[in-house]
Design an enzyme around this catalytic site. Structure first.
Site, mmCIF file in Angstrom:
data_model
loop_
_atom_site.group_PDB
_atom_site.id
_atom_site.type_symbol
_atom_site.label_atom_id
_atom_site.label_comp_id
_atom_site.label_asym_id
_atom_site.label_seq_id
_atom_site.Cartn_x
_atom_site.Cartn_y
_atom_site.Cartn_z
ATOM 1 N N HIS A 71 0.900 -1.314 0.122
ATOM 2 C CA HIS A 71 0.014 -0.292 0.101
ATOM 3 C C HIS A 71 0.818 1.398 0.064
ATOM 4 O O HIS A 71 0.132 2.331 -0.135
ATOM 5 C CB HIS A 71 -1.027 0.039 1.303
ATOM 6 C CG HIS A 71 -0.496 0.168 2.425
ATOM 7 N ND1 HIS A 71 0.361 -1.068 3.088
ATOM 8 C CD2 HIS A 71 -0.021 1.069 3.387
ATOM 9 C CE1 HIS A 71 0.707 -0.422 4.252
ATOM 10 N NE2 HIS A 71 0.515 1.086 4.378
HETATM 11 N N1 UDP Z 1 -3.479 -5.937 8.821
HETATM 12 C C1 UDP Z 1 -4.723 -6.286 9.053
HETATM 13 N N2 UDP Z 1 -5.433 -6.459 8.019
HETATM 14 C C2 UDP Z 1 -5.021 -6.486 6.635
HETATM 15 C C3 UDP Z 1 -3.650 -6.016 6.787
HETATM 16 C C4 UDP Z 1 -2.836 -5.809 7.621
HETATM 17 O O1 UDP Z 1 -5.379 -6.486 10.262
HETATM 18 O O2 UDP Z 1 -5.438 -7.039 5.629
HETATM 19 C C5 UDP Z 1 -2.699 -5.286 10.155
HETATM 20 C C6 UDP Z 1 -1.404 -5.941 10.201
HETATM 21 O O3 UDP Z 1 -1.550 -7.156 11.027
HETATM 22 C C7 UDP Z 1 -0.516 -4.881 11.151
HETATM 23 C C8 UDP Z 1 -1.260 -3.790 10.573
HETATM 24 O O4 UDP Z 1 -2.525 -4.009 9.971
HETATM 25 O O5 UDP Z 1 -1.023 -4.947 12.719
HETATM 26 C C9 UDP Z 1 -0.369 -2.825 9.726
HETATM 27 O O6 UDP Z 1 -1.161 -1.805 9.095
HETATM 28 P P1 UDP Z 1 -0.522 -1.087 7.643
HETATM 29 O O7 UDP Z 1 0.090 -2.187 6.996
HETATM 30 O O8 UDP Z 1 -1.912 -0.584 7.307
HETATM 31 O O9 UDP Z 1 0.252 0.107 8.129
HETATM 32 P P2 UDP Z 1 1.817 0.210 8.403
HETATM 33 O O10 UDP Z 1 2.327 -0.770 9.354
HETATM 34 O O11 UDP Z 1 2.592 0.141 7.009
HETATM 35 O O12 UDP Z 1 1.967 1.846 8.769
#
Ligand code: UDP
Length: 359
Positions: A204
């Site tokens: 993403h």
């Molecule tokens: N996550 C979730 N469902 C999904 C994809 C990710 O619950 O379909 C969770 C994942 O386990 C983690 C968090 O979302 O706890 C990560 O969020 P994201 O990847 O959106 O953001 P980033 O960490 O890159 O800021």
């Protein structure tokens, strides 16, 4: 003592939960504010339900928009809430626009500002999250760092050592509290998957999904990996338009974004995870599952030096070669210090002590 805790987007919810619980246990009055940066069920309320996070006390309803738009709307909506609540401390987590916007409001108020996940640096200024991290850390009174590398970054930048606290990783608190419950679910069965029989993908980051040619290259590489190991891709809303416009290679199964427990269940039993997510790099390390990060930099190098992460970049050939190597060889599970499920407790101790000390 009164703490105003701010959340806005998916990765914030699992980070605030252990902090709110630990503050509650110490008798601190918590006011939970949801900015509404992520608002639909699959990106927001499912996490409140599954993790048992209390209903937010305030909704700012900012919705989607440009970075400037979102930042400005959070600031304007939060300002009167801050006035009314009069917190001793404002707690922000992570690196999303809501984090930075709330920090700007808190920094000009009498409240202390505490940043959970302070000190992470990708040193890539094209990432909006890097801007948010730098601004937030520079405004914060309490810098709550998840790992030793984050502490080193903050000290190198000249932050006074008495503001920097190594507390461990709140994301891992929530993971460890829920992984058994996640494994008991019928997530794999309902998707027709066997443990260790598939790979999991999330993408993403703007650098990967906002340019058709870049995304086509990544999708091609994933297609080659999928020829050896079927892949499941829960699609973040940001990537859906591209996936609909392009031919998705056979072997890649695109599904809707998952709730936390189902996603953890899939991560825990995956043969490999390919991602550009920050949180997923950490969770795979804690779970001992191989992770390939499809980016050129990471703000979480500790997951490489003390975990299961490999930074593979965006070159399709390299991605395929590294995936084949990891599928053949596996990885040695390791976990950084203080990723032990107690970060929320340490954070609450710091916040209570610092607030008392300043009274
Ligand atoms: N996550 C979730 N469902 C999904 C994809 C990710 O619950 O379909 C969770 C994942 O386990 C983690 C968090 O979302 O706890 C990560 O969020 P994201 O990847 O959106 O953001 P980033 O960490 O890159 O800021």
């Amino acid at each position: 003592m009164r703490a105003l805790c701010v959340v806005g987007a998916r990765p914030n919810f699992m980070k605030i939960k252990p902090v709110v619980d630990a503050l509650d246990r110490r008798g601190v009055e918590v006011v939970l504010v949801h900015t509404g940066q992520h608002y639909d069920r699959s990106m927001s309320s499912v996490f409140f339900d599954e993790l048992g996070i209390r209903e937010p006390d305030r909704w700012l309803d900012v919705g989607s928009g440009s970075h400037a738009d979102q930042t400005a709307r959070v600031m304007m909506a939060l300002d009167p809430v801050m006035e009314e609540v009069g917190p001793d401390v404002v707690v922000v987590v992570g690196d999303v626009n809501s984090t930075m916007a709330a920090s700007l409001v808190a920094a000009k108020s009498p409240a202390r500002l505490a940043h959970v996940e302070a000190g992470l640096r990708s040193r890539d200024w094209t990432m909006p999250e890097e801007v948010n991290r730098l601004v937030t850390d520079n405004l914060s009174d309490d810098l709550l760092a998840p790992s030793a590398d984050a502490v080193a970054n903050l000290l190198d930048e000249g932050h006074p050592p008495d503001r920097v606290h190594l507390v461990g990783n709140v994301m891992i608190d929530t993971l460890l509290a829920n992984v058994d419950r996640a494994r008991e679910r019928s997530t794999l069965e309902s998707l027709g998957l066997a443990p260790g029989g598939y790979g999991l993908v999330t993408l993403h980051r703007p650098a990967n999904v906002d340019h058709v040619e870049m995304f086509k290259g990544l999708l091609g590489a994933l297609g080659e990996v999928a020829a050896e190991c079927p892949l499941v891709l829960p699609a973040h809303p940001r990537v859906v338009p591209l996936l609909e416009a392009l031919d998705v290679p056979a072997g890649i199964r695109v599904i809707a974004p998952l709730g936390y427990l189902d996603f953890i269940a899939l991560q825990a039993s995956a043969l490999v995870v390919l991602t550009d997510s920050g949180g997923v790099q950490e969770e795979t390390t804690a779970l001992g599952v191989p992770c390939l990060t499809l980016r050129d930099t990471t703000e979480r190098p500790i997951t490489i030096t003390e975990g299961t992460n490999v930074l593979v970049g965006r070159d399709p050939e390299r991605i395929v070669a590294e995936a084949q190597r990891v599928l053949r060889e596996g990885v040695e599970p390791r976990r950084p210090a203080l990723w032990d499920g107690l970060a929320g407790e340490r954070i609450a101790d710091v916040l209570v002590d610092e607030t008392r000390a300043r009274r």
